[in-house]
Design a protein around this motif. Structure first.
Motif, PDB file in Angstrom:
ATOM      1  N   ILE A  31       0.844  -1.198   0.000  1.00  0.00           N
ATOM      2  CA  ILE A  31       0.000   0.000   0.000  1.00  0.00           C
ATOM      3  C   ILE A  31       0.880   1.250   0.000  1.00  0.00           C
ATOM      4  O   ILE A  31       0.638   2.194  -0.753  1.00  0.00           O
ATOM      5  CB  ILE A  31      -0.955   0.003   1.211  1.00  0.00           C
ATOM      6  N   LEU A  32       1.912   1.254   0.840  1.00  0.00           N
ATOM      7  CA  LEU A  32       2.809   2.418   0.904  1.00  0.00           C
ATOM      8  C   LEU A  32       3.580   2.608  -0.400  1.00  0.00           C
ATOM      9  O   LEU A  32       3.664   3.714  -0.923  1.00  0.00           O
ATOM     10  CB  LEU A  32       3.756   2.280   2.088  1.00  0.00           C
ATOM     11  N   TYR A  35       1.258   3.812  -3.127  1.00  0.00           N
ATOM     12  CA  TYR A  35       0.965   5.253  -3.040  1.00  0.00           C
ATOM     13  C   TYR A  35       1.993   6.050  -3.856  1.00  0.00           C
ATOM     14  O   TYR A  35       1.636   6.902  -4.660  1.00  0.00           O
ATOM     15  CB  TYR A  35       0.965   5.688  -1.579  1.00  0.00           C
ATOM     16  N   LYS A  38       1.950   5.009  -7.595  1.00  0.00           N
ATOM     17  CA  LYS A  38       0.627   5.210  -8.201  1.00  0.00           C
ATOM     18  C   LYS A  38       0.001   3.913  -8.716  1.00  0.00           C
ATOM     19  O   LYS A  38      -0.605   3.885  -9.782  1.00  0.00           O
ATOM     20  CB  LYS A  38       0.695   6.270  -9.302  1.00  0.00           C
ATOM     21  N   ARG A  43      -5.778   0.506  -4.016  1.00  0.00           N
ATOM     22  CA  ARG A  43      -6.982   1.216  -3.575  1.00  0.00           C
ATOM     23  C   ARG A  43      -8.234   0.330  -3.647  1.00  0.00           C
ATOM     24  O   ARG A  43      -9.335   0.810  -3.405  1.00  0.00           O
ATOM     25  CB  ARG A  43      -7.172   2.478  -4.413  1.00  0.00           C
ATOM     26  N   THR A 122      -3.032   4.584   6.474  1.00  0.00           N
ATOM     27  CA  THR A 122      -3.045   4.415   5.010  1.00  0.00           C
ATOM     28  C   THR A 122      -4.451   4.590   4.443  1.00  0.00           C
ATOM     29  O   THR A 122      -4.592   4.940   3.272  1.00  0.00           O
ATOM     30  CB  THR A 122      -2.482   3.046   4.574  1.00  0.00           C
ATOM     31  N   LEU A 125      -4.301   8.315   3.886  1.00  0.00           N
ATOM     32  CA  LEU A 125      -3.314   8.713   2.872  1.00  0.00           C
ATOM     33  C   LEU A 125      -3.597   8.110   1.500  1.00  0.00           C
ATOM     34  O   LEU A 125      -3.365   8.742   0.481  1.00  0.00           O
ATOM     35  CB  LEU A 125      -1.902   8.299   3.308  1.00  0.00           C
ATOM     36  N   VAL A 126      -4.032   6.862   1.499  1.00  0.00           N
ATOM     37  CA  VAL A 126      -4.277   6.124   0.266  1.00  0.00           C
ATOM     38  C   VAL A 126      -5.679   5.520   0.373  1.00  0.00           C
ATOM     39  O   VAL A 126      -5.842   4.317   0.555  1.00  0.00           O
ATOM     40  CB  VAL A 126      -3.233   4.999   0.065  1.00  0.00           C
TER      41      VAL A 126
END
Length: 142
Positions: A31-32, A35, A38, A43, A122, A125-126
């Protein structure tokens, strides 16, 4: 029944345990990375929901003082197999080396809680994408 089967089952449960932990840790890292790189798939609401539920279970067990059911099942199977808890097989010993170490309970609870907090962070953030239509809109703007 041959007691060796219980050792094999215990190894299977140990592998399942390490896989569960790996999904949480690697999922968080993906996930990080996703982000910054892209990656749209990070997501995915199903993935994110399952990931959140998995760490929430771990955090809840830690705070409630509940021993992980996978640990309990493995311990019981090792007893039935007449093996030590850390296993006699390479799989059993390897998994125990990765998962278990001596530390006070609060160390584990703190680590699990921090990991859970990171997973929650997250989500801000995402954030997961709500629908396919939103995902298609996101792709057309990139």
């Amino acid at each position: 029944m041959d007691i060796a089967i219980f050792g094999v089952l215990a190894d299977f449960v140990a592998l399942l345990h390490i896989a569960y932990a790996a999904v949480i840790v690697i999922g968080l890292l993906m996930i990080l990375f996703g982000y910054f790189l892209k990656w749209k798939w990070v997501r995915n609401p199903w993935f994110r929901s399952i990931h959140l539920i998995m760490i929430a279970i771990v955090v809840y067990e830690a705070w409630a003082g509940i021993t992980c059911p996978l640990t309990v099942w493995e311990r019981e199977l090792r007893t039935l197999a007449q093996q030590p808890f850390d296993g006699e097989s390479l799989i059993g010993r390897s998994v125990h080396f990765l998962l278990f170490f001596d530390a006070p309970w609060w160390v584990f609870t703190t680590c699990y809680s921090l990991c859970g907090a990171l997973v929650l962070t997250t989500l801000i953030l995402v954030p997961p994408t709500a629908s396919r239509k939103t995902l298609q809109t996101d792709q057309s703007t990139n």
